[in-house]
Write a protein that holds these residues in place. Structure first.
Motif, PDB file in Angstrom:
ATOM      1  N   LEU A   1      -9.631 -21.022 -43.010  1.00 37.96           N
ATOM      2  CA  LEU A   1      -9.452 -21.348 -44.430  1.00 37.96           C
ATOM      3  C   LEU A   1     -10.374 -20.560 -45.376  1.00 37.96           C
ATOM      4  CD1 LEU A   1      -7.981 -23.219 -46.504  1.00 37.96           C
ATOM      5  CD2 LEU A   1      -9.797 -24.880 -46.131  1.00 37.96           C
ATOM      6  N   PRO A   2     -11.694 -20.567 -45.130  1.00 38.39           N
ATOM      7  CA  PRO A   2     -12.580 -19.895 -46.099  1.00 38.39           C
ATOM      8  C   PRO A   2     -12.240 -18.424 -46.281  1.00 38.39           C
ATOM      9  CG  PRO A   2     -13.836 -21.250 -44.566  1.00 38.39           C
ATOM     10  CD  PRO A   2     -12.443 -21.217 -44.041  1.00 38.39           C
ATOM     11  N   ASN A   3     -12.055 -17.743 -45.179  1.00 41.16           N
ATOM     12  CA  ASN A   3     -11.751 -16.322 -45.265  1.00 41.16           C
ATOM     13  C   ASN A   3     -10.425 -16.067 -45.983  1.00 41.16           C
ATOM     14  OD1 ASN A   3     -12.522 -13.609 -44.606  1.00 41.16           O
ATOM     15  ND2 ASN A   3     -10.809 -13.595 -43.155  1.00 41.16           N
ATOM     16  N   TYR A   4      -9.434 -16.876 -45.637  1.00 43.30           N
ATOM     17  CA  TYR A   4      -8.118 -16.712 -46.274  1.00 43.30           C
ATOM     18  C   TYR A   4      -8.215 -16.895 -47.784  1.00 43.30           C
ATOM     19  CZ  TYR A   4      -3.126 -17.050 -47.152  1.00 43.30           C
ATOM     20  OH  TYR A   4      -1.859 -16.817 -47.631  1.00 43.30           O
ATOM     21  N   CYS A   5      -8.897 -17.957 -48.199  1.00 44.75           N
ATOM     22  CA  CYS A   5      -9.006 -18.245 -49.637  1.00 44.75           C
ATOM     23  C   CYS A   5      -9.717 -17.123 -50.375  1.00 44.75           C
ATOM     24  CB  CYS A   5      -9.752 -19.561 -49.852  1.00 44.75           C
ATOM     25  SG  CYS A   5      -8.804 -20.996 -49.375  1.00 44.75           S
ATOM     26  N   GLN A   6     -10.754 -16.593 -49.731  1.00 46.44           N
ATOM     27  CA  GLN A   6     -11.492 -15.523 -50.388  1.00 46.44           C
ATOM     28  C   GLN A   6     -10.653 -14.252 -50.502  1.00 46.44           C
ATOM     29  OE1 GLN A   6     -15.269 -14.482 -48.576  1.00 46.44           O
ATOM     30  NE2 GLN A   6     -16.088 -13.926 -50.591  1.00 46.44           N
ATOM     31  N   CYS A   7      -9.999 -13.902 -49.421  1.00 45.36           N
ATOM     32  CA  CYS A   7      -9.203 -12.672 -49.420  1.00 45.36           C
ATOM     33  C   CYS A   7      -8.051 -12.724 -50.412  1.00 45.36           C
ATOM     34  CB  CYS A   7      -8.636 -12.399 -48.020  1.00 45.36           C
ATOM     35  SG  CYS A   7      -9.891 -11.937 -46.829  1.00 45.36           S
ATOM     36  N   HIS A   8      -7.474 -13.917 -50.570  1.00 47.24           N
ATOM     37  CA  HIS A   8      -6.294 -14.031 -51.434  1.00 47.24           C
ATOM     38  C   HIS A   8      -6.610 -14.605 -52.808  1.00 47.24           C
ATOM     39  CE1 HIS A   8      -4.537 -13.597 -47.423  1.00 47.24           C
ATOM     40  NE2 HIS A   8      -3.437 -13.170 -48.020  1.00 47.24           N
ATOM     41  N   GLY A   9      -7.875 -14.843 -53.074  1.00 48.63           N
ATOM     42  CA  GLY A   9      -8.257 -15.369 -54.386  1.00 48.63           C
ATOM     43  C   GLY A   9      -7.617 -16.708 -54.712  1.00 48.63           C
ATOM     44  N   ILE A  10      -7.562 -17.578 -53.711  1.00 49.02           N
ATOM     45  CA  ILE A  10      -6.880 -18.863 -53.887  1.00 49.02           C
ATOM     46  C   ILE A  10      -7.743 -19.836 -54.674  1.00 49.02           C
ATOM     47  CG2 ILE A  10      -5.847 -20.828 -52.686  1.00 49.02           C
ATOM     48  CD1 ILE A  10      -4.370 -18.398 -51.905  1.00 49.02           C
ATOM     49  N   ARG A  11      -7.127 -20.521 -55.641  1.00 49.73           N
ATOM     50  CA  ARG A  11      -7.875 -21.533 -56.403  1.00 49.73           C
ATOM     51  C   ARG A  11      -7.165 -22.883 -56.422  1.00 49.73           C
ATOM     52  NH1 ARG A  11      -8.262 -19.132 -61.812  1.00 49.73           N
ATOM     53  NH2 ARG A  11      -6.284 -18.305 -61.018  1.00 49.73           N
ATOM     54  N   ILE A  12      -6.025 -22.962 -55.703  1.00 50.86           N
ATOM     55  CA  ILE A  12      -5.253 -24.207 -55.678  1.00 50.86           C
ATOM     56  C   ILE A  12      -5.136 -24.705 -54.251  1.00 50.86           C
ATOM     57  CG2 ILE A  12      -3.048 -25.296 -56.260  1.00 50.86           C
ATOM     58  CD1 ILE A  12      -2.599 -22.736 -58.090  1.00 50.86           C
ATOM     59  N   GLY A  13      -5.468 -25.978 -54.024  1.00 50.76           N
ATOM     60  CA  GLY A  13      -5.382 -26.544 -52.687  1.00 50.76           C
ATOM     61  C   GLY A  13      -4.590 -27.840 -52.677  1.00 50.76           C
ATOM     62  N   ILE A  14      -3.830 -28.048 -51.608  1.00 51.96           N
ATOM     63  CA  ILE A  14      -3.019 -29.257 -51.473  1.00 51.96           C
ATOM     64  C   ILE A  14      -3.451 -29.992 -50.214  1.00 51.96           C
ATOM     65  CG2 ILE A  14      -0.669 -30.167 -51.306  1.00 51.96           C
ATOM     66  CD1 ILE A  14       0.295 -27.491 -52.511  1.00 51.96           C
ATOM     67  N   ILE A  15      -3.751 -31.277 -50.359  1.00 49.25           N
ATOM     68  CA  ILE A  15      -4.194 -32.085 -49.224  1.00 49.25           C
ATOM     69  C   ILE A  15      -3.053 -32.971 -48.757  1.00 49.25           C
ATOM     70  CG2 ILE A  15      -5.825 -33.849 -48.439  1.00 49.25           C
ATOM     71  CD1 ILE A  15      -7.799 -32.847 -50.560  1.00 49.25           C
ATOM     72  N   ALA A  16      -2.558 -32.702 -47.550  1.00 53.87           N
ATOM     73  CA  ALA A  16      -1.459 -33.489 -46.987  1.00 53.87           C
ATOM     74  C   ALA A  16      -1.844 -33.954 -45.597  1.00 53.87           C
ATOM     75  CB  ALA A  16      -0.162 -32.667 -46.967  1.00 53.87           C
ATOM     76  N   VAL A  17      -3.026 -34.561 -45.515  1.00 52.78           N
ATOM     77  CA  VAL A  17      -3.517 -35.108 -44.249  1.00 52.78           C
ATOM     78  C   VAL A  17      -3.679 -36.618 -44.415  1.00 52.78           C
ATOM     79  CG1 VAL A  17      -4.769 -32.961 -43.738  1.00 52.78           C
ATOM     80  CG2 VAL A  17      -5.961 -34.855 -44.866  1.00 52.78           C
ATOM     81  N   PRO A  18      -3.852 -37.357 -43.308  1.00 57.98           N
ATOM     82  CA  PRO A  18      -4.047 -38.809 -43.426  1.00 57.98           C
ATOM     83  C   PRO A  18      -5.334 -39.131 -44.183  1.00 57.98           C
ATOM     84  CG  PRO A  18      -3.440 -38.234 -41.180  1.00 57.98           C
ATOM     85  CD  PRO A  18      -3.716 -36.943 -41.903  1.00 57.98           C
ATOM     86  N   GLU A  19      -5.408 -40.349 -44.692  1.00 55.07           N
ATOM     87  CA  GLU A  19      -6.538 -40.765 -45.510  1.00 55.07           C
ATOM     88  C   GLU A  19      -7.881 -40.460 -44.857  1.00 55.07           C
ATOM     89  OE1 GLU A  19      -6.449 -44.920 -46.499  1.00 55.07           O
ATOM     90  OE2 GLU A  19      -8.120 -44.761 -47.904  1.00 55.07           O
ATOM     91  N   ALA A  20      -7.963 -40.705 -43.562  1.00 56.08           N
ATOM     92  CA  ALA A  20      -9.242 -40.563 -42.873  1.00 56.08           C
ATOM     93  C   ALA A  20      -9.791 -39.146 -42.942  1.00 56.08           C
ATOM     94  CB  ALA A  20      -9.096 -40.997 -41.415  1.00 56.08           C
ATOM     95  N   GLY A  21      -8.908 -38.161 -43.057  1.00 54.01           N
ATOM     96  CA  GLY A  21      -9.378 -36.779 -43.065  1.00 54.01           C
ATOM     97  C   GLY A  21      -9.521 -36.179 -44.448  1.00 54.01           C
ATOM     98  N   ALA A  22      -9.096 -36.912 -45.462  1.00 51.84           N
ATOM     99  CA  ALA A  22      -8.971 -36.324 -46.800  1.00 51.84           C
ATOM    100  C   ALA A  22     -10.289 -35.859 -47.394  1.00 51.84           C
ATOM    101  CB  ALA A  22      -8.273 -37.311 -47.736  1.00 51.84           C
TER     102      ALA A  22
END
Lengths: 204, 204
Positions: free
Chosen positions: A135-156
């Motif tokens: 994740l970190p490398n991908y976000c940096q390389c692609h200049g990502i600033r938007i994230g979507i959380i679609a995991v169960p509550e415990a992992g959010a």
DNA sequence: TAGATTGTTAATCGATTAACAATC
DNA sequence: TAGATTGTTAATCGATTAACAATC
């Protein structure tokens, strides 16, 4: 969107969708009354909203459709395509990954991330599903600033922190929990169960 | 929910979720200040909301947790389990079908319907996926009053009409279009693309 | 009794609606 | 010019917040 009240901002995508929808009247100009009728809003409200982002309406004529589309798009910050990352490649995550409707607003989900090695091998909708460690490398390389959380509550909460560490500035959270507010980061909680509960509250 | 303002109604599920969540303080009583802190709301707001549905708080003590859960549940019309039908068994539809969070609010999706014969054979999450033709009979036999639309925009109006014909009183619409309002029927439009667009509007 | 906590009344704030002025 | 349509100013409405009274 400085100076645009939230209720107005929430109506802007509706205007845009209507103006761009084919099949409707393809006139070069359009009046606030026509928009109000189609979207079932008050016409004064439509005019006030449009004055806020455009102010280019002409008495007796209305608004020039193409101009209006430009102005609303600008107010919504639509320029090119902004890329988002998705964390959690379960059923909901995959539904989002395949959903084609984001493009209308200059948005696309470019990759998904999951801790489950079984899901990581899948390429869904032509998009890679990668391990969380990437994740970190991908976000940096692609200049990502938007994230979507679609995991169960415990992992959010943990996923949220990981996204913050990657420099994400907008978070769309589908887990049914509040996330710690952070200066400079916008969070929208999409609590599906709660939404259905409220809808059905008045049933009897 | 007569007499309960919409913003209040939207907070009720959050209170309920917090009160029922394990791991939190398992005290027999709870104060408005504690709830406000956990949910990041104003404490006066919490008290006003709770006074509206409960009014059973005691000075110096707070609210009895179990009582409060009862009262909020009652205000939300939670009693037993209400069944909903889902139309459209695509990816989003299946994600909803498998989602377990509705039970917390006394809701469950009991069957899905699709025009695609390929999807009809699938049983998802132990629930049947049936052809559209079976909808009226199913709704009548099971006393269904809640319908969920998870089909593309082009099919939404037709599905809506079908649901109305079945006597559905609450509609959760995931297609990006407004549906004709009908007396006695509540509609909530869940426009996912628009939601993401608004969230990202302020990014630059 | 004193203190903590609820509930209510009044003040503030923001959004919507209505009335009207501006203008093509 | 007259009429249609926008844009703005004022009024209304509803929700939130603040101050305070009530009470266990």
């Amino acid at each position: 969107m400085p100076g645009i009240p939230k209720p107005v901002a929430e109506r802007l995508p509706l205007y845009l969708h209507y103006l761009q929808s084919p099949g409707g009247e393809e006139e070069r100009t359009i009046s606030s009354a026509a928009i109000a009728r189609a979207l079932r809003l008050g016409e004064v409200q439509v005019r006030k909203d449009l004055a806020l982002v455009s102010g280019a309406g002409k008495p007796k004529v209305g608004y020039i459709r193409s101009e209006l589309i430009q102005h609303i798009s600008k107010a919504l910050g639509i320029c090119g395509t902004k890329k988002a990352v998705l964390v959690g490649a379960g059923r909901l995550g995959q539904a989002l990954l395949y959903y084609g409707g984001f493009g209308e607003y200059g948005l696309s989900i470019s990759a998904a991330f999951d801790t489950d090695p079984g899901k990581v091998t899948v390429h869904a909708a032509g998009k890679p599903v990668l391990p969380m460690a990437a994740l970190p490398n991908y976000c940096q390389c692609h200049g990502i600033r938007i994230g979507i959380i679609a995991v169960p509550e415990a992992g959010a909460a943990q996923v949220y922190q990981a996204l913050l560490d990657c420099g994400i500035k907008a978070v769309w959270n589908f887990a049914p929990c509040r996330l710690e507010p952070v200066e400079g980061v916008t969070v929208r909680n999409e609590n599906m169960a709660a939404a259905l509960a409220v809808l059905c509250a008045g049933l009897d």
